[in-house]
Design a protein around this motif. Structure first.
Motif, PDB file in Angstrom:
ATOM      1  N   VAL A 187       0.845  -1.197   0.000  1.00 62.57           N
ATOM      2  CA  VAL A 187       0.000   0.000   0.000  1.00 62.57           C
ATOM      3  C   VAL A 187       0.881   1.248   0.000  1.00 62.57           C
ATOM      4  O   VAL A 187       0.560   2.252  -0.648  1.00 62.57           O
ATOM      5  CB  VAL A 187      -0.942  -0.024   1.222  1.00 62.57           C
ATOM      6  CG1 VAL A 187      -1.695   1.288   1.381  1.00 62.57           C
ATOM      7  CG2 VAL A 187      -1.914  -1.202   1.103  1.00 62.57           C
ATOM      8  N   MET A 188       2.024   1.184   0.676  1.00 58.78           N
ATOM      9  CA  MET A 188       2.965   2.312   0.678  1.00 58.78           C
ATOM     10  C   MET A 188       3.464   2.594  -0.737  1.00 58.78           C
ATOM     11  O   MET A 188       3.414   3.730  -1.205  1.00 58.78           O
ATOM     12  CB  MET A 188       4.131   2.009   1.625  1.00 58.78           C
ATOM     13  CG  MET A 188       5.208   3.069   1.660  1.00 58.78           C
ATOM     14  SD  MET A 188       6.415   2.964   0.316  1.00 58.78           S
ATOM     15  CE  MET A 188       7.481   1.658   0.876  1.00 58.78           C
ATOM     16  N   LEU A 189       3.942   1.574  -1.444  1.00 53.49           N
ATOM     17  CA  LEU A 189       4.465   1.802  -2.793  1.00 53.49           C
ATOM     18  C   LEU A 189       3.376   2.293  -3.736  1.00 53.49           C
ATOM     19  O   LEU A 189       3.638   3.128  -4.615  1.00 53.49           O
ATOM     20  CB  LEU A 189       5.094   0.525  -3.339  1.00 53.49           C
ATOM     21  CG  LEU A 189       6.556   0.286  -3.018  1.00 53.49           C
ATOM     22  CD1 LEU A 189       7.024  -1.031  -3.635  1.00 53.49           C
ATOM     23  CD2 LEU A 189       7.427   1.430  -3.509  1.00 53.49           C
ATOM     24  N   SER A 224      11.477   0.318   9.252  1.00 54.98           N
ATOM     25  CA  SER A 224      12.328   0.874  10.291  1.00 54.98           C
ATOM     26  C   SER A 224      12.067   2.356  10.566  1.00 54.98           C
ATOM     27  O   SER A 224      12.760   2.944  11.383  1.00 54.98           O
ATOM     28  CB  SER A 224      13.808   0.685   9.927  1.00 54.98           C
ATOM     29  OG  SER A 224      14.129   1.400   8.761  1.00 54.98           O
ATOM     30  N   CYS A 225      11.071   2.969   9.901  1.00 49.97           N
ATOM     31  CA  CYS A 225      10.913   4.418  10.088  1.00 49.97           C
ATOM     32  C   CYS A 225       9.542   4.820  10.651  1.00 49.97           C
ATOM     33  O   CYS A 225       9.426   5.864  11.267  1.00 49.97           O
ATOM     34  CB  CYS A 225      11.145   5.149   8.765  1.00 49.97           C
ATOM     35  SG  CYS A 225       9.826   4.936   7.553  1.00 49.97           S
ATOM     36  N   ALA A 226       8.519   4.055  10.382  1.00 53.03           N
ATOM     37  CA  ALA A 226       7.151   4.358  10.840  1.00 53.03           C
ATOM     38  C   ALA A 226       6.569   5.632  10.240  1.00 53.03           C
ATOM     39  O   ALA A 226       5.637   6.197  10.794  1.00 53.03           O
ATOM     40  CB  ALA A 226       7.077   4.410  12.367  1.00 53.03           C
ATOM     41  N   THR A 227       7.122   6.079   9.101  1.00 55.21           N
ATOM     42  CA  THR A 227       6.547   7.264   8.449  1.00 55.21           C
ATOM     43  C   THR A 227       5.629   6.872   7.280  1.00 55.21           C
ATOM     44  O   THR A 227       5.377   7.670   6.384  1.00 55.21           O
ATOM     45  CB  THR A 227       7.642   8.236   7.945  1.00 55.21           C
ATOM     46  OG1 THR A 227       8.461   7.565   6.975  1.00 55.21           O
ATOM     47  CG2 THR A 227       8.496   8.736   9.089  1.00 55.21           C
ATOM     48  N   ARG A 229      -1.839   0.952  10.922  1.00 51.90           N
ATOM     49  CA  ARG A 229      -0.909  -0.009  10.319  1.00 51.90           C
ATOM     50  C   ARG A 229       0.197   0.758   9.612  1.00 51.90           C
ATOM     51  O   ARG A 229       0.062   1.936   9.301  1.00 51.90           O
ATOM     52  CB  ARG A 229      -1.636  -0.900   9.290  1.00 51.90           C
ATOM     53  CG  ARG A 229      -2.698  -1.788   9.862  1.00 51.90           C
ATOM     54  CD  ARG A 229      -2.181  -2.806  10.885  1.00 51.90           C
ATOM     55  NE  ARG A 229      -1.187  -3.729  10.329  1.00 51.90           N
ATOM     56  CZ  ARG A 229      -1.465  -4.952   9.882  1.00 51.90           C
ATOM     57  NH1 ARG A 229      -2.699  -5.399   9.946  1.00 51.90           N
ATOM     58  NH2 ARG A 229      -0.504  -5.721   9.400  1.00 51.90           N
ATOM     59  N   LEU A 230       1.291   0.048   9.362  1.00 48.24           N
ATOM     60  CA  LEU A 230       2.349   0.608   8.529  1.00 48.24           C
ATOM     61  C   LEU A 230       2.099   0.126   7.105  1.00 48.24           C
ATOM     62  O   LEU A 230       2.085  -1.082   6.832  1.00 48.24           O
ATOM     63  CB  LEU A 230       3.728   0.165   9.029  1.00 48.24           C
ATOM     64  CG  LEU A 230       4.085   0.652  10.429  1.00 48.24           C
ATOM     65  CD1 LEU A 230       5.503   0.193  10.798  1.00 48.24           C
ATOM     66  CD2 LEU A 230       3.963   2.170  10.560  1.00 48.24           C
ATOM     67  N   SER A 231       1.911   1.077   6.205  1.00 49.48           N
ATOM     68  CA  SER A 231       1.451   0.716   4.862  1.00 49.48           C
ATOM     69  C   SER A 231       2.490  -0.054   4.057  1.00 49.48           C
ATOM     70  O   SER A 231       2.139  -0.726   3.089  1.00 49.48           O
ATOM     71  CB  SER A 231       0.997   1.962   4.103  1.00 49.48           C
ATOM     72  OG  SER A 231       2.024   2.923   4.028  1.00 49.48           O
ATOM     73  N   CYS A 232       3.756   0.003   4.468  1.00 49.87           N
ATOM     74  CA  CYS A 232       4.768  -0.778   3.743  1.00 49.87           C
ATOM     75  C   CYS A 232       4.639  -2.263   4.047  1.00 49.87           C
ATOM     76  O   CYS A 232       5.220  -3.096   3.337  1.00 49.87           O
ATOM     77  CB  CYS A 232       6.181  -0.292   4.042  1.00 49.87           C
ATOM     78  SG  CYS A 232       6.767  -0.635   5.719  1.00 49.87           S
ATOM     79  N   GLN A 233       3.888  -2.576   5.077  1.00 48.54           N
ATOM     80  CA  GLN A 233       3.741  -3.979   5.466  1.00 48.54           C
ATOM     81  C   GLN A 233       2.419  -4.572   4.980  1.00 48.54           C
ATOM     82  O   GLN A 233       2.106  -5.720   5.282  1.00 48.54           O
ATOM     83  CB  GLN A 233       3.835  -4.094   6.992  1.00 48.54           C
ATOM     84  CG  GLN A 233       5.149  -3.591   7.553  1.00 48.54           C
ATOM     85  CD  GLN A 233       6.340  -4.344   6.957  1.00 48.54           C
ATOM     86  OE1 GLN A 233       6.451  -5.558   7.093  1.00 48.54           O
ATOM     87  NE2 GLN A 233       7.216  -3.628   6.254  1.00 48.54           N
TER      88      GLN A 233
END
Ligand code: FES
Length: 107
Positions: free
Chosen positions: A24-26, A45-48, A84-88
């Motif tokens: 979702v992040m990408l 590792s950043c949570a941004t 949630r963290l969207s990279c995950q």
């Protein structure tokens, strides 16, 4: 291709086709969607890349891995049950129409 709906703080919605298996992040970064910084590039590792998953979808996602849970403890904006963290979050056909809301801040 599944659609992800990104909702900005002001309510603006952007619908994006995101290939299955893409995070979702990408999906946001590659389509110039604001509100997700993703400083670490997706290596958790950043949570941004914090988002609030719409409640209709939250229960359909796999639970956070331990490292994601730890990082969620340090997000800049309010942490909510749907944080949630969207990279995950990998996009799948079953998540077609997934709605994610941007937090107030990533810093
Ligand atoms: Fe850094 Fe998700 S992009 S934790």
């Amino acid at each position: 291709m599944p659609i992800v709906v990104y909702v900005q703080k002001d309510g603006t919605e952007t619908r994006v086709d995101v290939p299955e298996g893409t995070s979702v992040m990408l999906g946001a970064v590659q389509n110039d969607i604001g509100g997700i910084e993703a400083e670490c590039g997706g290596c958790c590792s950043c949570a941004t890349c914090h988002v609030y998953v719409d409640e209709a979808f939250a229960a359909r996602l796999p639970p956070p891995e331990e490292i994601e849970g730890e990082l969620l403890s340090g997000v800049a904006a309010e942490r909510r049950p749907t944080s949630r963290l969207s990279c995950q979050l990998a996009v799948t056909a079953a998540l077609d129409g997934l709605v994610v809301h941007m937090p107030d801040t990533q810093y």
